[in-house]
Motif scaffolding. Structure first.
Motif, PDB file in Angstrom:
ATOM      1  N   GLY A  63      -3.977   4.669  -2.033  1.00  0.00           N
ATOM      2  CA  GLY A  63      -5.191   5.090  -1.354  1.00  0.00           C
ATOM      3  C   GLY A  63      -5.128   6.542  -0.958  1.00  0.00           C
ATOM      4  O   GLY A  63      -4.053   7.116  -0.789  1.00  0.00           O
ATOM      5  N   ARG A  79      -1.105  -1.129  -4.205  1.00  0.00           N
ATOM      6  CA  ARG A  79      -2.368  -0.445  -3.866  1.00  0.00           C
ATOM      7  C   ARG A  79      -2.027   0.990  -3.518  1.00  0.00           C
ATOM      8  O   ARG A  79      -1.045   1.263  -2.841  1.00  0.00           O
ATOM      9  CB  ARG A  79      -3.031  -1.095  -2.653  1.00  0.00           C
ATOM     10  CG  ARG A  79      -3.656  -2.401  -2.928  1.00  0.00           C
ATOM     11  CD  ARG A  79      -4.419  -2.884  -1.699  1.00  0.00           C
ATOM     12  NE  ARG A  79      -4.935  -4.205  -1.964  1.00  0.00           N
ATOM     13  CZ  ARG A  79      -4.824  -5.229  -1.145  1.00  0.00           C
ATOM     14  NH1 ARG A  79      -4.206  -5.080   0.013  1.00  0.00           N
ATOM     15  NH2 ARG A  79      -5.324  -6.390  -1.472  1.00  0.00           N
ATOM     16  N   LYS A  93     -14.915   3.379   0.319  1.00  0.00           N
ATOM     17  CA  LYS A  93     -15.272   3.068   1.698  1.00  0.00           C
ATOM     18  C   LYS A  93     -16.751   2.728   1.787  1.00  0.00           C
ATOM     19  O   LYS A  93     -17.572   3.235   1.021  1.00  0.00           O
ATOM     20  CB  LYS A  93     -14.887   4.201   2.643  1.00  0.00           C
ATOM     21  CG  LYS A  93     -15.632   5.497   2.444  1.00  0.00           C
ATOM     22  CD  LYS A  93     -15.102   6.509   3.422  1.00  0.00           C
ATOM     23  CE  LYS A  93     -16.004   7.716   3.451  1.00  0.00           C
ATOM     24  NZ  LYS A  93     -15.689   8.593   4.535  1.00  0.00           N
ATOM     25  N   GLU A 141      -6.182  -0.788  -6.681  1.00  0.00           N
ATOM     26  CA  GLU A 141      -5.125  -1.766  -6.859  1.00  0.00           C
ATOM     27  C   GLU A 141      -4.790  -1.869  -8.338  1.00  0.00           C
ATOM     28  O   GLU A 141      -5.693  -1.900  -9.180  1.00  0.00           O
ATOM     29  CB  GLU A 141      -5.579  -3.128  -6.335  1.00  0.00           C
ATOM     30  CG  GLU A 141      -4.513  -4.174  -6.377  1.00  0.00           C
ATOM     31  CD  GLU A 141      -4.933  -5.478  -5.735  1.00  0.00           C
ATOM     32  OE1 GLU A 141      -4.434  -6.520  -6.178  1.00  0.00           O
ATOM     33  OE2 GLU A 141      -5.759  -5.454  -4.807  1.00  0.00           O
ATOM     34  N   GLU A 147      -4.540   2.180   6.768  1.00  0.00           N
ATOM     35  CA  GLU A 147      -3.374   2.730   6.086  1.00  0.00           C
ATOM     36  C   GLU A 147      -3.697   4.065   5.432  1.00  0.00           C
ATOM     37  O   GLU A 147      -2.908   4.995   5.448  1.00  0.00           O
ATOM     38  CB  GLU A 147      -2.866   1.755   5.019  1.00  0.00           C
ATOM     39  CG  GLU A 147      -2.400   0.424   5.579  1.00  0.00           C
ATOM     40  CD  GLU A 147      -3.517  -0.618   5.629  1.00  0.00           C
ATOM     41  OE1 GLU A 147      -4.717  -0.279   5.435  1.00  0.00           O
ATOM     42  OE2 GLU A 147      -3.203  -1.780   5.888  1.00  0.00           O
ATOM     43  N   VAL A 148      -4.887   4.157   4.830  1.00  0.00           N
ATOM     44  CA  VAL A 148      -5.304   5.397   4.183  1.00  0.00           C
ATOM     45  C   VAL A 148      -5.503   6.481   5.232  1.00  0.00           C
ATOM     46  O   VAL A 148      -5.057   7.613   5.074  1.00  0.00           O
ATOM     47  CB  VAL A 148      -6.596   5.189   3.361  1.00  0.00           C
ATOM     48  CG1 VAL A 148      -7.094   6.506   2.798  1.00  0.00           C
ATOM     49  CG2 VAL A 148      -6.371   4.178   2.249  1.00  0.00           C
ATOM     50  N   SER A 173       0.592   5.690  -0.157  1.00  0.00           N
ATOM     51  CA  SER A 173      -0.154   6.944  -0.244  1.00  0.00           C
ATOM     52  C   SER A 173       0.465   7.751  -1.380  1.00  0.00           C
ATOM     53  O   SER A 173       1.592   7.476  -1.794  1.00  0.00           O
ATOM     54  CB  SER A 173      -0.047   7.717   1.080  1.00  0.00           C
ATOM     55  OG  SER A 173       1.265   8.214   1.248  1.00  0.00           O
ATOM     56  N   VAL A 222      -9.439   3.152  -2.376  1.00  0.00           N
ATOM     57  CA  VAL A 222      -8.228   2.349  -2.509  1.00  0.00           C
ATOM     58  C   VAL A 222      -8.278   1.730  -3.897  1.00  0.00           C
ATOM     59  O   VAL A 222      -9.289   1.144  -4.280  1.00  0.00           O
ATOM     60  CB  VAL A 222      -8.136   1.244  -1.438  1.00  0.00           C
ATOM     61  CG1 VAL A 222      -6.940   0.332  -1.701  1.00  0.00           C
ATOM     62  CG2 VAL A 222      -8.048   1.848  -0.050  1.00  0.00           C
ATOM     63  N   PHE A 233       0.845  -1.185   0.000  1.00  0.00           N
ATOM     64  CA  PHE A 233       0.000   0.000   0.000  1.00  0.00           C
ATOM     65  C   PHE A 233       0.883   1.239   0.000  1.00  0.00           C
ATOM     66  O   PHE A 233       1.851   1.326   0.743  1.00  0.00           O
ATOM     67  CB  PHE A 233      -0.890   0.011   1.243  1.00  0.00           C
ATOM     68  CG  PHE A 233      -1.639   1.292   1.394  1.00  0.00           C
ATOM     69  CD1 PHE A 233      -2.836   1.496   0.745  1.00  0.00           C
ATOM     70  CD2 PHE A 233      -1.132   2.315   2.169  1.00  0.00           C
ATOM     71  CE1 PHE A 233      -3.514   2.688   0.864  1.00  0.00           C
ATOM     72  CE2 PHE A 233      -1.802   3.515   2.297  1.00  0.00           C
ATOM     73  CZ  PHE A 233      -2.994   3.697   1.646  1.00  0.00           C
TER      74      PHE A 233
END
Length: 138
Positions: A47, A45, A112, A95, A121-122, A29, A93, A27
């Motif tokens: 996000g 991924r 969401k 992918e 994580e986001v 950002s 998010v 993941f």
């Protein structure tokens, strides 16, 4: 006998780790992508929040939009159907993989599921950049 067993066990663990390496999806950002660009074609991924005013829905289908964490942005293209909860200003998010520097081609887009949930994580990345102040909803 013990030495042979240790060598066989080490070999089995090494093979398992090599096989799992391709299945692991990290993941990132937008700020992390800006700091160290993942390799073109590497499955990851990303996000953040869908940037207001960035969503384009071409006649040919799919979507183009921008994901931001307030400090950096990533352009995203997606050829599938967007989730019903997908909209500007909401958490997302995606992918997929970068097809060129700054252009992410998503194979999956997740929005969401309610007004209080944000993937941990986001939420952490957005909190670190000062964009989002909510709880993770876990």
């Amino acid at each position: 006998m013990v030495g042979v067993a240790a060598i066989v066990l080490t070999g089995a663990v090494a093979l398992a780790l090599i096989a799992l390496r391709d299945a692991i999806v990290l993941f990132y950002s937008p700020s992390e992508v800006a700091e160290s660009q993942p390799a073109i074609g590497e499955r990851i991924r990303i996000g953040g929040l869908v940037e207001t005013g960035s969503v384009e829905l071409p006649d040919a289908g799919g979507a183009r939009f921008v994901v931001t964490d307030g400090a950096a942005t990533i352009r995203v293209t997606y050829s599938g159907s967007l989730p019903d909860l997908f909209r500007e200003g909401q958490g997302v998010v995606a992918e997929g993989a970068f097809v060129e520097a700054g252009l992410f081609e998503a194979s999956t887009v997740l929005a969401k599921h309610d007004e209080t949930y944000m993937p941990p994580e986001v939420a952490e990345a957005l909190r670190d950049s000062g964009v989002w102040q909510g709880e993770t909803g876990e």
